[in-house]
Motif scaffolding. Structure first.
Motif, PDB file in Angstrom:
ATOM      1  N   PRO A 268      -0.454 -16.217   5.308  1.00  0.00           N
ATOM      2  CA  PRO A 268       0.681 -14.941   5.923  1.00  0.00           C
ATOM      3  C   PRO A 268       1.623 -15.481   6.360  1.00  0.00           C
ATOM      4  O   PRO A 268       2.583 -16.067   6.051  1.00  0.00           O
ATOM      5  CB  PRO A 268       0.667 -14.335   7.421  1.00  0.00           C
ATOM      6  CG  PRO A 268      -0.699 -15.204   8.091  1.00  0.00           C
ATOM      7  CD  PRO A 268      -1.133 -16.125   6.729  1.00  0.00           C
ATOM      8  N   GLY A 269       3.205 -14.373   5.629  1.00  0.00           N
ATOM      9  CA  GLY A 269       4.257 -14.851   5.683  1.00  0.00           C
ATOM     10  C   GLY A 269       5.038 -13.971   4.875  1.00  0.00           C
ATOM     11  O   GLY A 269       6.441 -13.690   4.956  1.00  0.00           O
ATOM     12  N   PHE A 270       4.483 -12.707   4.244  1.00  0.00           N
ATOM     13  CA  PHE A 270       5.220 -12.029   3.291  1.00  0.00           C
ATOM     14  C   PHE A 270       6.116 -10.525   3.935  1.00  0.00           C
ATOM     15  O   PHE A 270       4.708  -9.895   5.193  1.00  0.00           O
ATOM     16  CB  PHE A 270       4.341 -11.534   2.352  1.00  0.00           C
ATOM     17  CG  PHE A 270       3.963 -12.212   1.141  1.00  0.00           C
ATOM     18  CD1 PHE A 270       4.870 -12.545   0.097  1.00  0.00           C
ATOM     19  CD2 PHE A 270       2.514 -11.870   0.619  1.00  0.00           C
ATOM     20  CE1 PHE A 270       4.750 -13.630  -0.722  1.00  0.00           C
ATOM     21  CE2 PHE A 270       2.386 -12.907  -0.106  1.00  0.00           C
ATOM     22  CZ  PHE A 270       3.667 -13.382  -1.147  1.00  0.00           C
ATOM     23  N   GLN A 271       7.578 -10.573   4.250  1.00  0.00           N
ATOM     24  CA  GLN A 271       7.749  -9.325   5.024  1.00  0.00           C
ATOM     25  C   GLN A 271       7.523  -8.019   4.227  1.00  0.00           C
ATOM     26  O   GLN A 271       7.129  -7.010   5.012  1.00  0.00           O
ATOM     27  CB  GLN A 271       9.152  -9.336   5.153  1.00  0.00           C
ATOM     28  CG  GLN A 271       9.395 -11.133   6.220  1.00  0.00           C
ATOM     29  CD  GLN A 271      11.041 -11.109   6.569  1.00  0.00           C
ATOM     30  OE1 GLN A 271      11.079 -10.707   8.177  1.00  0.00           O
ATOM     31  NE2 GLN A 271      11.954 -10.963   5.579  1.00  0.00           N
ATOM     32  N   THR A 272       7.666  -8.014   3.326  1.00  0.00           N
ATOM     33  CA  THR A 272       8.336  -6.762   2.421  1.00  0.00           C
ATOM     34  C   THR A 272       8.013  -7.164   0.970  1.00  0.00           C
ATOM     35  O   THR A 272       8.261  -7.870   0.246  1.00  0.00           O
ATOM     36  CB  THR A 272       9.503  -6.645   2.480  1.00  0.00           C
ATOM     37  OG1 THR A 272      10.329  -6.430   3.594  1.00  0.00           O
ATOM     38  CG2 THR A 272      10.039  -5.329   2.043  1.00  0.00           C
ATOM     39  N   ILE A 273       6.715  -5.574   0.812  1.00  0.00           N
ATOM     40  CA  ILE A 273       6.788  -5.440  -1.349  1.00  0.00           C
ATOM     41  C   ILE A 273       8.181  -4.569  -1.395  1.00  0.00           C
ATOM     42  O   ILE A 273       8.920  -4.125  -0.747  1.00  0.00           O
ATOM     43  CB  ILE A 273       5.216  -5.255  -1.328  1.00  0.00           C
ATOM     44  CG1 ILE A 273       6.127  -5.089  -2.891  1.00  0.00           C
ATOM     45  CG2 ILE A 273       5.347  -3.561  -0.694  1.00  0.00           C
ATOM     46  CD1 ILE A 273       5.632  -6.078  -3.718  1.00  0.00           C
ATOM     47  N   ILE A 274       8.707  -4.658  -2.998  1.00  0.00           N
ATOM     48  CA  ILE A 274       9.712  -4.509  -3.457  1.00  0.00           C
ATOM     49  C   ILE A 274       9.178  -3.849  -4.749  1.00  0.00           C
ATOM     50  O   ILE A 274       9.502  -5.654  -5.696  1.00  0.00           O
ATOM     51  CB  ILE A 274      11.318  -5.383  -3.474  1.00  0.00           C
ATOM     52  CG1 ILE A 274      11.236  -5.743  -1.564  1.00  0.00           C
ATOM     53  CG2 ILE A 274      12.425  -4.006  -3.724  1.00  0.00           C
ATOM     54  CD1 ILE A 274      12.313  -7.211  -1.502  1.00  0.00           C
ATOM     55  N   PRO A 275       8.401  -3.089  -5.260  1.00  0.00           N
ATOM     56  CA  PRO A 275       8.252  -3.077  -5.887  1.00  0.00           C
ATOM     57  C   PRO A 275      10.198  -2.684  -6.986  1.00  0.00           C
ATOM     58  O   PRO A 275      11.278  -1.846  -6.574  1.00  0.00           O
ATOM     59  CB  PRO A 275       7.308  -1.253  -6.234  1.00  0.00           C
ATOM     60  CG  PRO A 275       7.000  -1.481  -4.834  1.00  0.00           C
ATOM     61  CD  PRO A 275       8.044  -1.984  -4.835  1.00  0.00           C
ATOM     62  N   LEU A 276       9.936  -2.968  -8.794  1.00  0.00           N
ATOM     63  CA  LEU A 276      11.223  -3.133  -8.989  1.00  0.00           C
ATOM     64  C   LEU A 276      10.988  -2.426 -10.606  1.00  0.00           C
ATOM     65  O   LEU A 276      10.194  -2.898 -11.054  1.00  0.00           O
ATOM     66  CB  LEU A 276      11.881  -4.719  -9.179  1.00  0.00           C
ATOM     67  CG  LEU A 276      11.739  -5.345  -8.029  1.00  0.00           C
ATOM     68  CD1 LEU A 276      12.230  -6.994  -8.935  1.00  0.00           C
ATOM     69  CD2 LEU A 276      12.434  -5.149  -7.578  1.00  0.00           C
ATOM     70  N   SER A 277      11.655  -1.125 -10.789  1.00  0.00           N
ATOM     71  CA  SER A 277      11.265  -0.401 -11.522  1.00  0.00           C
ATOM     72  C   SER A 277      12.017  -1.084 -12.862  1.00  0.00           C
ATOM     73  O   SER A 277      13.555  -1.498 -12.804  1.00  0.00           O
ATOM     74  CB  SER A 277      12.119   0.815 -11.107  1.00  0.00           C
ATOM     75  OG  SER A 277      11.534   1.802 -12.469  1.00  0.00           O
ATOM     76  N   PHE A 278      11.607  -1.260 -13.611  1.00  0.00           N
ATOM     77  CA  PHE A 278      12.394  -2.008 -14.369  1.00  0.00           C
ATOM     78  C   PHE A 278      13.371  -1.383 -15.584  1.00  0.00           C
ATOM     79  O   PHE A 278      12.869   0.116 -15.737  1.00  0.00           O
ATOM     80  CB  PHE A 278      10.990  -2.230 -16.450  1.00  0.00           C
ATOM     81  CG  PHE A 278      11.390  -2.706 -17.377  1.00  0.00           C
ATOM     82  CD1 PHE A 278      12.048  -3.456 -16.880  1.00  0.00           C
ATOM     83  CD2 PHE A 278      11.371  -2.383 -18.593  1.00  0.00           C
ATOM     84  CE1 PHE A 278      13.157  -4.415 -18.689  1.00  0.00           C
ATOM     85  CE2 PHE A 278      11.980  -2.518 -19.911  1.00  0.00           C
ATOM     86  CZ  PHE A 278      12.583  -3.432 -20.275  1.00  0.00           C
ATOM     87  N   ILE A 279      14.429  -1.879 -15.949  1.00  0.00           N
ATOM     88  CA  ILE A 279      15.683  -1.152 -16.232  1.00  0.00           C
ATOM     89  C   ILE A 279      15.571  -1.870 -18.019  1.00  0.00           C
ATOM     90  O   ILE A 279      16.488  -2.763 -17.558  1.00  0.00           O
ATOM     91  CB  ILE A 279      17.050  -1.636 -15.294  1.00  0.00           C
ATOM     92  CG1 ILE A 279      16.165  -0.328 -13.811  1.00  0.00           C
ATOM     93  CG2 ILE A 279      17.861  -1.066 -16.277  1.00  0.00           C
ATOM     94  CD1 ILE A 279      17.981  -1.258 -13.449  1.00  0.00           C
ATOM     95  N   PRO A 280      15.394  -1.009 -19.027  1.00  0.00           N
ATOM     96  CA  PRO A 280      14.645  -1.584 -19.898  1.00  0.00           C
ATOM     97  C   PRO A 280      16.289  -1.514 -21.222  1.00  0.00           C
ATOM     98  O   PRO A 280      16.731  -2.609 -21.824  1.00  0.00           O
ATOM     99  CB  PRO A 280      15.034  -0.650 -21.377  1.00  0.00           C
ATOM    100  CG  PRO A 280      13.944   0.314 -20.419  1.00  0.00           C
ATOM    101  CD  PRO A 280      15.000   0.041 -19.021  1.00  0.00           C
ATOM    102  N   ASP A 281      17.893  -1.272 -20.167  1.00  0.00           N
ATOM    103  CA  ASP A 281      19.327  -1.374 -20.904  1.00  0.00           C
ATOM    104  C   ASP A 281      19.110  -2.981 -21.464  1.00  0.00           C
ATOM    105  O   ASP A 281      19.069  -3.756 -20.815  1.00  0.00           O
ATOM    106  CB  ASP A 281      20.081  -0.355 -20.120  1.00  0.00           C
ATOM    107  CG  ASP A 281      19.605   0.620 -19.225  1.00  0.00           C
ATOM    108  OD1 ASP A 281      19.082   1.060 -20.226  1.00  0.00           O
ATOM    109  OD2 ASP A 281      20.693   1.446 -19.214  1.00  0.00           O
ATOM    110  N   GLY A 282      20.194  -2.534 -22.618  1.00  0.00           N
ATOM    111  CA  GLY A 282      20.395  -4.324 -22.784  1.00  0.00           C
ATOM    112  C   GLY A 282      19.298  -5.612 -22.711  1.00  0.00           C
ATOM    113  O   GLY A 282      20.116  -6.744 -23.347  1.00  0.00           O
TER     114      GLY A 282
END
Ligand code: SF4
Length: 397
Positions: A268-282
């Motif tokens: 144990p040690g994770f605080q938060t899940i952060i789903p990152l939405s892929f940004i294709p630009d560039g």
């Protein structure tokens, strides 16, 4: 217009179990009934449950279930922080296809901050009342390990009130190779220099097919998890991410979440899940469309439901936009990240070199209150912040 809530926060505001927030009669997709029972009982969801959640058209029941789990933990509280991101260099030994940030030395747009730049930026953040600096960069081929140690110890000496959340597992592994130390030795040395916690970047998608297609050369999933496991064993809190909406399948996303849950059980040690939405630009994957708003909402809600042993789900407004992040507060999200100010790694609709991306505290609080939630400023470790202008302290818990 919903009632605006802006009352002082006492306790967790979460006085009921999950079941109290589940409305079984509102579920129209029969596939969700058994999932609702598991959520009410606190039973972890399995792979088939995860796929049923992805396949459902009953988006409101998905949101209701995710929000039941969220409300049981956090009541109507929604967290934010006053932070500042510092991306010390975009020079990177790798060339991940989804990454618009990386450059080779000498290439147009390549940059590296020196230590005085970093101290100056952190000083501005501290003067503005920030509680945290979030520091990540590319895998710089030449900066020695001593530079990173000096950066942290210099920051700690100058701004002891700032929490230093620094370096993805990918960078930690890179520093271990660079210094010829073990990952554990690197983390111990960084902690002694001032490291407070680690962000969750670099996880991408835990799947070898996706790895080889999009970020070959980068640390594989077992390596990423090993770094976080060691950090947790050392008492260093970390976050976790999933970068979704490129070449991965929904099944691969579900397996990724299950692996994170298993690691959280083991170490144990994770605080938060952060789903990152892929940004294709560039990026090299600029021909892909990226996730739609519905896909974003589902990813956040499913993360909440699959990761019943994670305390927090964050919508990182830079990725999901603040408008959708606001809506996601009804889909399992309890944290909107913070003021950020500058974020060099990516920007929606192209940055044209200007990566100034800032939210004011007033705007974050307004967004939360309009959605019917209670804004609560937190520090990096989710302690409540008591603030008087730029002066602050944390609430005794
Ligand atoms: S994602 Fe990270 S490791 Fe990959 S190219 Fe970009 S900066 Fe480098």
């Amino acid at each position: 217009m919903p009632e605006l809530l802006d009352s002082p926060i006492t306790g967790s505001q979460a006085s009921h179990g999950v079941q109290a927030f589940i409305i079984p009669g509102s579920i129209t997709d029969p596939a969700l009934h058994s999932i609702a029972e598991k959520v009410a009982a606190g039973t972890p969801l399995d792979f088939d449950d995860g796929m049923a959640l992805w396949n459902t058209r009953d988006i409101f029941s998905l949101g209701m279930l995710a929000n039941a789990m969220r409300q049981a933990r956090h009541g109507k509280v929604a967290y934010y922080n006053i932070n500042r991101h510092i991306n010390y260099s975009n020079i990177c030994a790798l060339s991940c296809k989804f990454c618009e940030f990386h450059r080779k030395r000498g290439e147009h747009g390549a940059y590296e901050y020196n230590l005085e730049d970093i101290y100056r930026i952190a000083g501005e953040a501290a003067a503005a009342g920030a509680t945290e600096v979030h520091i990540v960069g590319g895998l710089h081929p030449w900066l020695p390990f001593s530079w990173y140690i000096e950066m942290l110890s210099g920051l700690r000496q100058r701004y002891p009130q700032l929490h230093l959340k620094c370096f993805t597992a990918i960078e930690i592994d890179h520093l271990a190779r660079l210094s010829k130390l073990s990952v554990r030795e690197v983390l111990v040395a960084l902690r002694e220099a001032g490291l407070g916690s680690m962000p969750g970047g670099g996880a991408e998608v835990f799947d070898d097919r996706v790895h080889d297609e999009v970020f070959k050369g980068k640390l594989r999933s077992d390596g990423w998890m090993q770094v976080h496991k060691i950090a947790h064993e050392l008492g260093i809190a970390t976050n976790a991410t999933i970068l979704y909406g490129h070449v991965e399948t929904r099944a691969e996303r579900v397996r990724h979440l299950i692996k994170l849950r298993e690691l959280q059980d083991e170490a144990p040690g994770f605080q938060t899940i952060i789903p990152l939405s892929f940004i294709p630009d560039g990026s090299e994957l600029g021909h892909l469309p990226g996730p739609t708003g519905l896909e974003d909402l589902k990813m956040l809600a499913i993360s909440r439901l699959m990761l019943n042993n994670f305390a927090h789900v964050k919508a990182f407004w830079i990725m999901q936009t603040m408008k959708l992040s606001q809506v996601s507060l009804d889909f399992g999200v309890d944290d909107l990240d913070g003021t950020v100010v500058w974020y060099d790694i990516t920007k929606r609709e192209g940055g044209a070199g200007n990566k100034h991306q800032e939210q004011t505290v007033q705007d974050i609080r307004r967004v939360i209150m309009e959605a019917g939630y209670i804004p609560a400023e937190r520090d990096t470790l989710y302690r409540r912040v008591i603030r008087n202008g730029a002066e602050w302290s944390v609430e005794n818990t």
